[in-house]
Design a protein around this motif. Sequence first.
Motif, short mmCIF file in Angstrom:
data_model
loop_
_atom_site.label_atom_id
_atom_site.label_comp_id
_atom_site.label_asym_id
_atom_site.label_seq_id
_atom_site.Cartn_x
_atom_site.Cartn_y
_atom_site.Cartn_z
N VAL A 163 0.85 -1.19 0.00
CA VAL A 163 0.00 0.00 0.00
C VAL A 163 0.88 1.25 0.00
O VAL A 163 1.67 1.47 0.92
CB VAL A 163 -0.92 0.03 1.24
CG1 VAL A 163 -1.84 1.25 1.18
CG2 VAL A 163 -1.74 -1.25 1.33
N PHE A 214 1.00 5.20 0.25
CA PHE A 214 0.08 6.22 0.79
C PHE A 214 0.83 7.42 1.33
O PHE A 214 2.05 7.40 1.53
CB PHE A 214 -0.79 5.61 1.89
CG PHE A 214 -0.07 5.35 3.19
CD1 PHE A 214 -0.30 6.16 4.29
CD2 PHE A 214 0.84 4.31 3.32
CE1 PHE A 214 0.36 5.94 5.50
CE2 PHE A 214 1.51 4.07 4.51
CZ PHE A 214 1.26 4.89 5.61
N SER A 217 -6.25 8.73 4.78
CA SER A 217 -5.41 7.65 4.27
C SER A 217 -4.85 6.81 5.41
O SER A 217 -4.85 5.57 5.34
CB SER A 217 -4.26 8.21 3.42
OG SER A 217 -4.76 8.76 2.21
N TYR A 260 -7.68 4.57 6.72
CA TYR A 260 -8.02 3.47 5.82
C TYR A 260 -6.91 2.42 5.78
O TYR A 260 -7.18 1.21 5.75
CB TYR A 260 -8.31 3.99 4.42
CG TYR A 260 -9.65 4.65 4.29
CD1 TYR A 260 -10.81 3.99 4.68
CD2 TYR A 260 -9.78 5.94 3.78
CE1 TYR A 260 -12.05 4.59 4.57
CE2 TYR A 260 -11.02 6.55 3.66
CZ TYR A 260 -12.15 5.88 4.06
OH TYR A 260 -13.38 6.48 3.95
N VAL A 261 -5.66 2.87 5.76
CA VAL A 261 -4.53 1.93 5.72
C VAL A 261 -4.53 1.06 6.98
O VAL A 261 -4.33 -0.15 6.91
CB VAL A 261 -3.19 2.68 5.57
CG1 VAL A 261 -2.01 1.74 5.81
CG2 VAL A 261 -3.08 3.29 4.17
N LYS A 275 -7.27 -1.53 6.70
CA LYS A 275 -6.92 -2.57 5.73
C LYS A 275 -5.88 -3.52 6.31
O LYS A 275 -5.93 -4.73 6.06
CB LYS A 275 -6.42 -1.93 4.44
CG LYS A 275 -7.54 -1.29 3.64
CD LYS A 275 -7.04 -0.33 2.59
CE LYS A 275 -8.21 0.39 1.92
NZ LYS A 275 -7.81 1.51 1.06
N ASP A 286 3.30 -1.52 4.03
CA ASP A 286 2.90 -0.12 3.91
C ASP A 286 4.09 0.75 3.54
O ASP A 286 5.14 0.72 4.20
CB ASP A 286 2.28 0.37 5.23
CG ASP A 286 1.03 -0.42 5.58
OD1 ASP A 286 0.34 -0.87 4.65
OD2 ASP A 286 0.75 -0.61 6.77
N LEU A 314 -1.70 -1.33 -4.03
CA LEU A 314 -2.79 -0.36 -3.86
C LEU A 314 -2.20 1.03 -3.74
O LEU A 314 -1.34 1.27 -2.89
CB LEU A 314 -3.60 -0.69 -2.60
CG LEU A 314 -4.63 0.37 -2.20
CD1 LEU A 314 -5.76 0.44 -3.22
CD2 LEU A 314 -5.19 0.07 -0.81
N GLN A 350 -3.12 4.40 -2.45
CA GLN A 350 -4.13 5.03 -1.60
C GLN A 350 -4.15 6.53 -1.87
O GLN A 350 -3.31 7.28 -1.39
CB GLN A 350 -3.82 4.76 -0.13
CG GLN A 350 -4.83 5.35 0.85
CD GLN A 350 -6.18 4.69 0.72
OE1 GLN A 350 -6.31 3.48 0.87
NE2 GLN A 350 -7.20 5.48 0.47
N ASP A 371 -1.94 11.52 -9.25
CA ASP A 371 -2.48 10.22 -8.84
C ASP A 371 -2.79 9.32 -10.04
O ASP A 371 -2.46 8.14 -10.05
CB ASP A 371 -3.74 10.40 -8.00
CG ASP A 371 -3.46 11.01 -6.63
OD1 ASP A 371 -2.29 11.18 -6.29
OD2 ASP A 371 -4.43 11.30 -5.91
N ASP A 419 -6.84 -2.63 -7.28
CA ASP A 419 -7.97 -1.70 -7.19
C ASP A 419 -8.52 -1.35 -8.56
O ASP A 419 -9.42 -0.53 -8.69
CB ASP A 419 -7.57 -0.43 -6.43
CG ASP A 419 -8.73 0.18 -5.66
OD1 ASP A 419 -9.77 -0.49 -5.51
OD2 ASP A 419 -8.60 1.32 -5.19
#
Length: 281
Positions: free
Chosen positions: A33, A35, A42, A45-46, A49, A62, A91, A93, A102, A116
Amino acid sequence: MVQILDGKAVAKALREQLTTELAASGLKPTLAVVFDPADDGSRLYVGMKQKAAAKVGIETRDIAVSADATTESVEKIVAKLNQDASVSGILIQAPLPKEVDDAAIFAKVAPEKDVDGLGVTNQGRLFANEAGNYPVAATPKGVMTLLNYYDIDPRGKRAVVVGRSQLFGRPMAALLLNADATVTVAHRYTKEETLNNLLAEADIIVVGVGIPGFIKASQIKEGAVVIDVGMNLVDGKACGDVEAAAADKAGWLTPVPGGVGPMTIATLLESTMEAALEQAK
């Protein structure tokens, strides 16, 4: 009386199924992930997850990007993850720091690791309604899973998607269209009169614009299926993009929280497992 589309319960059932399937497969997928740790949403959510992934047997890695990150520097991170055989899924994020594009980063993720479904290859497959197993954006896919669980068939129904983002609105419209619904996309700049006319005839309404109470009960057709993708904080309390009074008019309604949010995470984990299975072939 309105019937609740209980995303929390459906997500729990999906996670239990994933746990069983992963244990039987012998695989140990890893989800990377990328982020921005400075973004409160963020980080939240991380963390969610991480916990959900651990419970089903998926490891997470991460990768926090710095505040001065650029599109080029994040592209290099993604390139390394693409080449890392131990990483099953990647992912991105969003949002990333302000100097990072992005959409450009989504496009750099290898299609087989794009869990995703936000890269151009997988979005192209979705919009072409290509046959086969490929990743789809987690939130729209979660909505479709929720509808399927409650035997709500979009075929022949009029659906209005309110929101046009790459993460939600566009793939949501494509999934509903692929399921044989008649789909219209509106957004926050749609004229009020036009939106009123669309919603008055909509059998299914899916909204995600990030504006508390954007959709009013008076706009909804009696008995409509209303899917609220919004997550806002007002006076310290979570609320969606549909006003609470909609419960008096809708036939089906997702709660906020406890509706689409849990489905998004569970669906992301499902896509990570599916990616790992494909890569193991």
